[in-house]
Design a protein around this motif. Structure first.
Motif, PDB file in Angstrom:
ATOM      1  N   ARG A  19       0.781  -1.187   0.173  1.00 21.03           N
ATOM      2  CA  ARG A  19       0.042  -0.222   0.011  1.00 21.03           C
ATOM      3  C   ARG A  19       0.840   1.202  -0.063  1.00 21.03           C
ATOM      4  O   ARG A  19       0.492   2.154  -0.815  1.00 21.03           O
ATOM      5  N   HIS A  20       1.955   1.255   0.706  1.00 23.14           N
ATOM      6  CA  HIS A  20       2.788   2.376   1.111  1.00 23.14           C
ATOM      7  C   HIS A  20       3.600   2.603  -0.600  1.00 23.14           C
ATOM      8  O   HIS A  20       3.880   3.961  -0.830  1.00 23.14           O
ATOM      9  N   THR A  51      -3.914   1.178   7.167  1.00 22.90           N
ATOM     10  CA  THR A  51      -2.358   1.259   7.474  1.00 22.90           C
ATOM     11  C   THR A  51      -2.308   2.276   9.053  1.00 22.90           C
ATOM     12  O   THR A  51      -3.707   2.539   9.554  1.00 22.90           O
ATOM     13  N   MET A  53      -1.137   5.157   9.436  1.00 18.00           N
ATOM     14  CA  MET A  53      -0.881   6.560   8.607  1.00 18.00           C
ATOM     15  C   MET A  53      -2.304   7.374   8.894  1.00 18.00           C
ATOM     16  O   MET A  53      -2.904   8.059   8.125  1.00 18.00           O
TER      17      MET A  53
END
Length: 127
Positions: A19-20, A51, A53
C-alpha cells in the motif's frame, strides 16, 4: 489513439504492490490530472484504511469532504496508534541506547559484544 487513462498501468500493478508504494503512483497521477481529484483522494483514503498513517488519512478526509471535522473513528484510531508507538518505543529503548552509546566513528557495537550484553543482562539503561 491511446488516452492517458488507457495507458495508465497503476490499476494493473497496484494490487501487487505494498500500500505504501502505491501512494507515489497516486501522487504522480494527481499531478498529471489524468483522473478527477476526488477519485484519487478517495483511492488514497481507501489505501490508508489499513495502515497506521492516521494523520494523513485525516488530512485527506478533510480535503475530500471540505471540512475541518473528522469522524470519531479517526480520532480513536489515532489514539490507539500513538499508544502502540509509545509502547514500542519503550520496548526498543534499551537497544537504542546500547547502539547510541558506542563511540562516534566506531559504528555499532560488535555482534559478539552486543550478544554478550544481552545474555548477561547488562544492556545499558539510558533512563
Amino acid at each position: 489513439m491511446a488516452t492517458p487513462q488507457t495507458i495508465d498501468l497503476t490499476s494493473r500493478i497496484g494490487p501487487y504492490l505494498d500500500r505504501h508504494l502505491v501512494f507515489p503512483l497516486l501522487e504522480f497521477l494527481q499531478s498529471k490530472e489524468i483522473y478527477p481529484p476526488d477519485e484519487l483522494l478517495q483511492a488514497k483514503l481507501y489505501l490508508l484504511s489499513e495502515t497506521n498513517m492516521v494523520d494523513f488519512a485525516m488530512d485527506i478526509h478533510k480535503k475530500l469532504n471540505d471540512t475541518e471535522e473528522v469522524p470519531n473513528e479517526f480520532k480513536e484510531r489515532r489514539e490507539k496508534v500513538v499508544a502502540q508507538l509509545r509502547l514500542l518505543n519503550g520496548q526498543v529503548a534499551p537497544f537504542e541506547c546500547t547502539f547510541r552509546g558506542s563511540r562516534v566513528g566506531q559504528g555499532p557495537p560488535s555482534t559478539e559484544s552486543f550478544q554478550d550484553a544481552v545474555f548477561a543482562g547488562t544492556i545499558r539503561d539510558c533512563g
